[in-house]
Design a protein around this motif. Structure first.
Motif: not given
Length: 793
Positions: A76-79, A734-737, A749-758, A785-787
């Motif tokens: 779940s962490a940023p890649s 984060y959101a994992d879809i 197949a999945r897409i994850r969005v991570n946001v640090d220091n929101l 933001v990371q996708l």
């Protein structure tokens, strides 16, 4: 019974290694089925795609406080996050890193109880990582990728006797990789993010081919620095092969290659951070950083030397770090008889790299003039801004041999670890082709020398431990570790070995020197108890452990050359610690938790300070020495709660650390006594509290928001008024879809969005402490933001 004390013991004993291999492989094949694969799902209701397995998260069946982040949570962490940043979600660890991924090696701070990063032991798949020094060490983040990890497990305080390390005073962190999967396949992950971040991860698995299964992975990461000019470039390879020899014997081979290139960014004073006056790059506040191309034109300060202006040292092109490291390891496990296993791990690490920093014309001229006639070096006059280069390299090789035997109520582990670590550092100033900081270095024109030394660390450790199951509910651990540490250094330590200035006259330096320190302690005990209540889900644990460590930074300690004496620096006493823990852990139908209370004392802390030169009464020199002890006490809580009435749609987690760490002695310096007894350790937060909410409203969607509060920290040993950093809270999400979505040959197949220091918090976070006055700092990076898109094929 769960896994035995310490992650190293798990890898050194057959039962532990086999258990972790089965669990990790099951998690890799099917994350949703990992609880069932370990048998946990039959007993514990708490589960979820982003909850660490309860038994590992709370350290079930350990006599020490042991907490973990397991595979699903890691994914779940940023890649691409560093191995140190992975620790920030665990209680007991106060982690500050530079940037959302924490890749800058000189911007990492880790505090746990009375200890900092240099006093923590790290292990990767049974291989000890040695010291964490950026120069010559083996920082763990060079050797792991989060996609290849099955679990990160940490003991914040009372390390066990089976831990192979000469640097740990108790804390130990172990990284265990996934086992190659049984099916042929490819996993691909592609990430994009702010600051032009691009990262590609590919892992190819052979599947099971006869007795063998293996994988190889490659990571390529490129990103701009978040402040100032410069980039980060990382190419990382990992490979693992497992061979089944018999039903009870196997072999594992591991290879890691890490090629890393990045640029520095400056630490800041508090005044610089708060100033509204832009730096030379035109930046203010947290964005202050070195300027890039095109190179500005500054008025020369010396006629005829175009690049003599000191402003040219703010150019990014000479603030470089390059590391090329390779690790080779093999583990051989042999089942000898029922309940008796032997295991051998051998490893070899090749270390190579260099770094550079600019040196102004005026500073270079001073040392050039001092050395040019008396040092014996062939020197060339400086042309402008100098290229300051520090080359480093060496190797590390070792062997761990252990025997595990279960005999009646006894589970006995006996082992030996030996390591040879060789290192060379060569530091000097070179001209560039024309004196411009933007020009290539001219390695044929040496301007002055600073250091050229070799060091050697020879380590031998013996251990024996017996876990005695006195009753089904009560067990006792008794262990002893013997440690022998030999350190040697020879060569040119610093400026005074090349040349000195006496009464205004330049004279020859002291020349190369030899220094040695030898430490041994053959009785470092560990005692622990484990009590299982009538409810088998609840356990009481307690432990007492003593540890000894090679004084941190021995290369720096012994590379001090006195200006007024040819003597070598006296060897400091080894650092020592005593750790006591008492705790309670439980795994309930709706929650799991672990609560630990601890008391820690460590002696012979090392600090550089101006003191009277030994053998004199009035000559002052600055060197490293022992400056007393530290005591710490506190409590750590880990908890996860998944209420049944929400039917699995949401769960919460919390980590709470209370740490009261104080110096016990004043520091007597040449000019005055620093009154630090009773003062708080710099960079040590009394409270670190984090909590998160995770929602799973549908099988294809997981989202989380997490907040972390770090309380006020001191920036100086003396806790100087006005020098502390205020507490702050930072959020991430984060959101994992699409987890589990498949079409044709593409699976999961999945897409994850991570946001640090929101919420884009703007604060100083990293502290470089000082004795008095104020420290230096690095700011928290802005919202990032990371996708990430990932698939199995």
């Amino acid at each position: 019974m769960g896994l035995v004390l310490g992650t190293v013991a798990m890898l050194l004993t057959g039962q532990g290694a086999a258990a972790q291999a089965i669990a990790a492989e099951a998690a890799e094949a099917s994350p949703q089925a990992s609880d069932a694969a370990t048998g946990e799902g039959q007993d514990i209701v708490v589960s979820g795609r982003r909850i660490s397995q309860a038994s590992e998260a709370v350290g079930e069946d350990k006599i020490t406080s042991t907490v973990a982040v397991t595979r699903d949570a890691l994914l779940s962490a940023p890649s691409g996050i560093s191995g140190l940043k992975m620790l920030e979600s665990l209680p007991g660890f106060n982690v500050q890193t530079d940037g959302a991924l924490g890749l800058y090696e000189f911007g990492n701070s880790v505090q746990t109880r009375a200890f900092n990063l240099d006093q923590i032991g790290f292990v990767v798949d049974g291989v000890p990582m040695g010291r964490s020094d950026a120069f010559g060490g083996s920082p763990v983040f060079r050797y792991v990728d989060n996609e290849n990890l099955g679990v990160v497990e940490a003991s914040p305080g009372a390390g066990g006797v089976t831990m192979p390390t000469y640097s740990s005073l108790g804390p130990v962190v172990s990284y265990r990789s996934i086992v190659p999967q049984n099916e042929l396949g490819t996993f691909i992950s592609q990430s994009f993010g702010d600051f032009d971040m691009k990262r590609t991860f590919v892992r190819v698995s052979t599947g099971k081919v006869g007795p063998l299964k293996a994988y190889v992975s490659r990571t390529k990461l490129n990103t701009d620095l978040w402040r100032g000019a410069g980039t980060v470039d990382r190419e990382h390879w990992e490979a693992m092969a497992v061979i089944d020899i018999t039903d009870s014997s196997w072999a594992r081979f591991k290879f890691v290659s890490n090629d890393f290139f990045d640029y520095d960014s400056p630490t800041l004073s508090r005044a610089e951070y708060n100033s509204a006056t832009p730096d030379l790059a035109g930046h203010v506040g947290r964005y202050r950083g070195y300027y890039g191309d095109p190179l500005p034109v500054y008025t020369p300060t010396v006629a005829g030397v175009p690049y003599s202006n000191p402003n040219y040292t703010y150019y990014y092109g000479q603030a470089i770090n390059v590391r090329k490291d390779k690790l080779y390891a093999g583990t051989f496990h042999f089942g000898i008889a029922d309940g008796v296993q032997a295991e051998t791990t051998i490893y070899y690490e090749d270390k190579d790299g260099w770094g550079s920093s600019p040196d102004s014309y005026a500073n270079t001229l001073t040392f050039y003039n001092r050395q040019r006639l008396v040092s014996g070096l062939a020197l060339t006059a400086p042309r402008g801004t100098q290229f300051g280069v520090s080359s480093l390299g060496g190797y590390r090789q070792g062997i761990l041999q252990s025997l595990h035997a279960a005999i009646g109520i006894h589970a006995i582990d006996v082992g030996i670890w030996a390591e040879d670590d060789r290192y060379r550092r060569y530091q000097r100033r070179q001209n560039t082709i024309d004196g411009s900081p933007a020009s290539a270095p001219n390695y044929n024109e040496l301007v002055y020398g600073r250091r050229d030394y070799r060091s050697k660390r020879a380590t031998a450790q013996l251990f024996v431990r017996d876990r005695i199951e006195l009753t089904p509910a009560f067990s006792v651990d008794l262990g002893i570790k013997a440690l022998d540490l030999d350190y040697q250094q020879r060569g040119y330590r610093d400026f005074a070995d090349y040349a000195r200035t006496v009464a205004g006259v330049n004279v020859a330096g002291w020349g190369p020197k030899y220094n040695r320190a030898h430490y041994r302690d053959f009785f470092l005990p560990t005692v622990g108890i484990l009590y299982r209540f009538s409810d088998p889900r609840t356990q009481l644990f307690a432990s007492y452990a003593e540890n000894m460590a090679l004084p941190k930074g021995m290369d720096d300690i012994f590379s001090v050359a006195y200006a007024n004496s040819p003597a070598v620096v006296g060897a400091p006493a080894p650092e020592r610690s005593k750790n006591i823990e008492v705790g309670l852990r439980t795994t309930r139908p709706e929650f799991f938790a672990s609560l630990t209370g601890y008391y820690t004392k460590f002696d012979n802390r090392i600090q550089s300070i101006a003191s009277i030169l030994p053998g004199t009464t009035n000559v002052t020199e600055t060197f490293y020495q022992n400056v007393g002890g530290v005591k710490a006490y506190g409590a750590e809580l880990l908890a996860n709660y998944k209420p049944a009435f929400l039917h699995g749609a949401a769960y919460v987690n919390a980590n709470v650390t209370y740490n009261h760490a104080q110096f016990q002695d004043n520091i007597v310096g040449a000019a005055r006594t620093y009154l630090i007894a009773g003062k708080y350790l710099p960079d040590s937060a009394k409270w670190v509290v984090s909590g998160g909410l995770t929602v799973e409203p549908a099988p294809w969607f997981v989202a989380n928001i997490t907040g972390k509060y770090t309380s006020r920290r001191q920036s100086t040993f003396e806790n100087t008024p006005g020098s502390s950093l205020p507490g702050f809270t930072v959020f991430s999400a984060y959101a994992d879809i699409g987890d589990g979505f498949s079409i044709g040959p593409v699976r999961n197949a999945r897409i994850r969005v991570n946001v640090d220091n929101l919420f884009d918090k703007d604060v100083l976070s990293y502290i470089s402490p000082a004795l008095t006055g104020d420290g230096l700092f690095r700011p928290l990076s802005p919202r990032t933001v990371q996708l990430t898109l990932s698939v199995d094929i």
